[in-house]
Design an enzyme around this catalytic site. Structure first.
Site, PDB file in Angstrom:
ATOM      1  N   ASP A  13       0.688  -1.241  -0.130  1.00  0.00           N
ATOM      2  CA  ASP A  13       0.206   0.101  -0.107  1.00  0.00           C
ATOM      3  C   ASP A  13       0.695   1.236   0.033  1.00  0.00           C
ATOM      4  O   ASP A  13       1.380   1.634   0.941  1.00  0.00           O
ATOM      5  CB  ASP A  13      -1.041  -0.100   1.261  1.00  0.00           C
ATOM      6  CG  ASP A  13      -1.956   1.090   1.172  1.00  0.00           C
ATOM      7  OD1 ASP A  13      -2.111   1.909   0.195  1.00  0.00           O
ATOM      8  OD2 ASP A  13      -2.707   1.478   2.168  1.00  0.00           O
ATOM      9  N   ASP A  56      -1.259   6.700  -6.487  1.00  0.00           N
ATOM     10  CA  ASP A  56      -1.121   5.524  -5.704  1.00  0.00           C
ATOM     11  C   ASP A  56      -1.289   4.495  -6.518  1.00  0.00           C
ATOM     12  O   ASP A  56      -1.909   4.263  -7.561  1.00  0.00           O
ATOM     13  CB  ASP A  56      -2.665   5.874  -4.986  1.00  0.00           C
ATOM     14  CG  ASP A  56      -2.911   4.726  -4.024  1.00  0.00           C
ATOM     15  OD1 ASP A  56      -2.018   4.238  -3.471  1.00  0.00           O
ATOM     16  OD2 ASP A  56      -4.178   4.424  -4.032  1.00  0.00           O
TER      17      ASP A  56
END
Ligand SMILES: *[C@@H]1O[C@H](CO)[C@@H](O)[C@H](O)[C@H]1NC(C)=O
Length: 434
Positions: free
Chosen positions: A109, A317
């Protein structure tokens, strides 16, 4: 006179000792370019259309979580609410923890920091494919004390610290993980030289929800001090890079994630990364505009700027599949794309801009423009992806404030995050050739 000479020597020795000990503590060999293989998350879908659909659904949920997280960071959580944390992703990597080590698959992540895995004894643990880590069987495990600065780094997620540091993470989808912050040895990738001692991680005894299906934990690659990249620090030259295979790739090939020296990219574009003290985990990129077929899309100047209260801006991201643009930018872009394509779009229940797939459909060229003049030119497959088998849909959506540069847009680009130079480099690359 002799006395002052002696004092001088003593002072010199006293000066030397701390210098020597601190440098020997920090003396370690930097890793040479270490490769870790990333696999794309799947939830047992039976075909690629279903797999794409669930990635898009997760993407929407992640965007909502990030939005809620950001709004809460700005406004502050209500007393009665457990703060929401971002903590999911679309890629998995293999890590090993403890002595002797236990391997597990972790979600990677880039939007959060904490590294964690399920730990024995379990108050509540979900089923994971590999044995759950038992710290009582590891000789390298030690707890982190409440006075440790890494415990402070948990911020609002620290819970009732009396002697050892404990945490509770509530995720946007209702999933939750809580446990002890501890130090352990971790190995990443394969081969020798990839083991590192004293990594702070969350040893989670209470885990609930379906949000972590597949991963037996998480590896945070955000910018904050608890993330793997921050903790590895100069050992990996404060850099990592990855190159993501297209979402439509159905081979069993993996996408490489690199740590350490030598992961520099020659001939790449480099842009500054922006820090947001309100959301220190996120990697903000300085987007100034978008061009379509070489013409600027009519987006008000400053739409992607980070605001002084910490709102707005654009982050990059790996864990969000689509790109989400502030609605002020999304509407004119969608209109411009639609008017550049000579075919009528298909109504799609998701609200995405979709077309019936056809061989002779000409797609426009699209580029993100960055502060400093660099352009990120997207090939068509990085913004139109197949959906429901025979549709081709724009892999973008709208957001309320913060914009997110998603992983479809990053595929077949080698992307390097430099957390010391505060730069991001990108270069079109066939990821399966690395
Ligand atoms: C990662 O993938 C590469 C290329 O497919 C392969 O050569 C290598 O053995 C893999 N490494 C691991 C640890 O699986």
């Amino acid at each position: 006179m002799e006395c002052s000479k002696l004092l001088g020597v003593l002072a010199f020795i006293c000066f030397l000792i701390p210098v020597m000990s601190s440098s020997s503590e920090r003396q370690f060999t930097a890793w040479s370019k270490l490769r870790v293989n990333l696999t794309r998350r799947s939830e047992g879908e039976s075909n690629s259309a279903e797999r794409l659909r669930s990635a898009v659904d997760r993407s929407k949920r992640r965007m909502n979580t990030i939005e809620a997280f950001v709004e809460q960071q700005i406004a502050g959580p209500l007393d009665t609410e457990t703060p929401i944390r971002v903590g999911s992703g679309e890629f998995l990597m293999s890590v090993a923890v403890g002595t002797p080590s236990v391997s597990f698959e972790a979600i990677v992540d880039t939007g959060s920091d904490l590294i964690w895995t399920q730990c024995m004894p379990c108050q509540s643990c979900y089923t994971q494919p590999t044995p759950i880590f038992d710290p009582s069987q590891s000789s390298s495990y030690s707890t982190v004390s409440c006075t440790d600065s890494l415990c402070d780094a948990l911020g609002a997620f620290q819970t009732g610290c009396t002697s050892d540091c404990t945490f509770d993470y509530m995720y946007g989808d209702g999933s939750e993980t809580s446990g002890d912050l501890a130090y352990e040895s971790f190995s990443i990738g394969s081969g020798s030289g990839s083991m590192v001692q004293g990594i702070a991680f969350g040893c989670s005894h209470d885990n609930q929800g379906r949000g972590f299906s597949q991963g037996s934990g998480l590896v945070g690659l955000g910018r904050g001090s608890l993330s793997l990249i921050s903790q590895l620090g100069s050992k990996v030259d404060n850099k990592f890079s990855y190159c993501l295979l297209p979402i439509t790739d159905s081979s069993s090939q993996t996408s490489p994630l690199f740590f350490g020296e030598g992961s520099s990219l020659s001939g790449a574009n480099t842009i500054p990364l922006i820090k947001n003290s309100v959301n220190p985990s996120f990697w903000y990129i300085p987007v100034t505009g978008i061009t379509l077929n070489g013409n600027p899309v009519n987006i008000p100047a400053g739409t992607f700027d980070l605001q002084s209260d910490g709102s707005g801006g654009m982050i990059i991201d790996s864990g969000t599949t689509y790109t989400y643009l502030n609605e002020v930018a999304y509407s004119p872009l969608r209109e411009a794309i639609q008017s550049s394509i000579d075919v009528t779009p298909v109504e799609d229940s998701s609200g995405d801009l979709c077309y019936q797939k056809s061989d002779n459909m000409a797609l426009p060229s699209l580029a993100f423009n960055f502060h400093g003049g660099a352009n990120y030119n997207l090939p068509p497959e990085n913004f139109f992806i197949p959906q429901y088998g025979d549709l081709l849909c724009l892999a973008m959506g709208s957001s309320r404030g913060l914009s997110i540069f998603g992983n479809v847009q990053q595929q077949n680009f080698h992307i390097l995050y430099d957390n010391a130079q505060n730069t991001l480099s990108f270069k079109p690359t066939k990821c399966d050739s690395l």
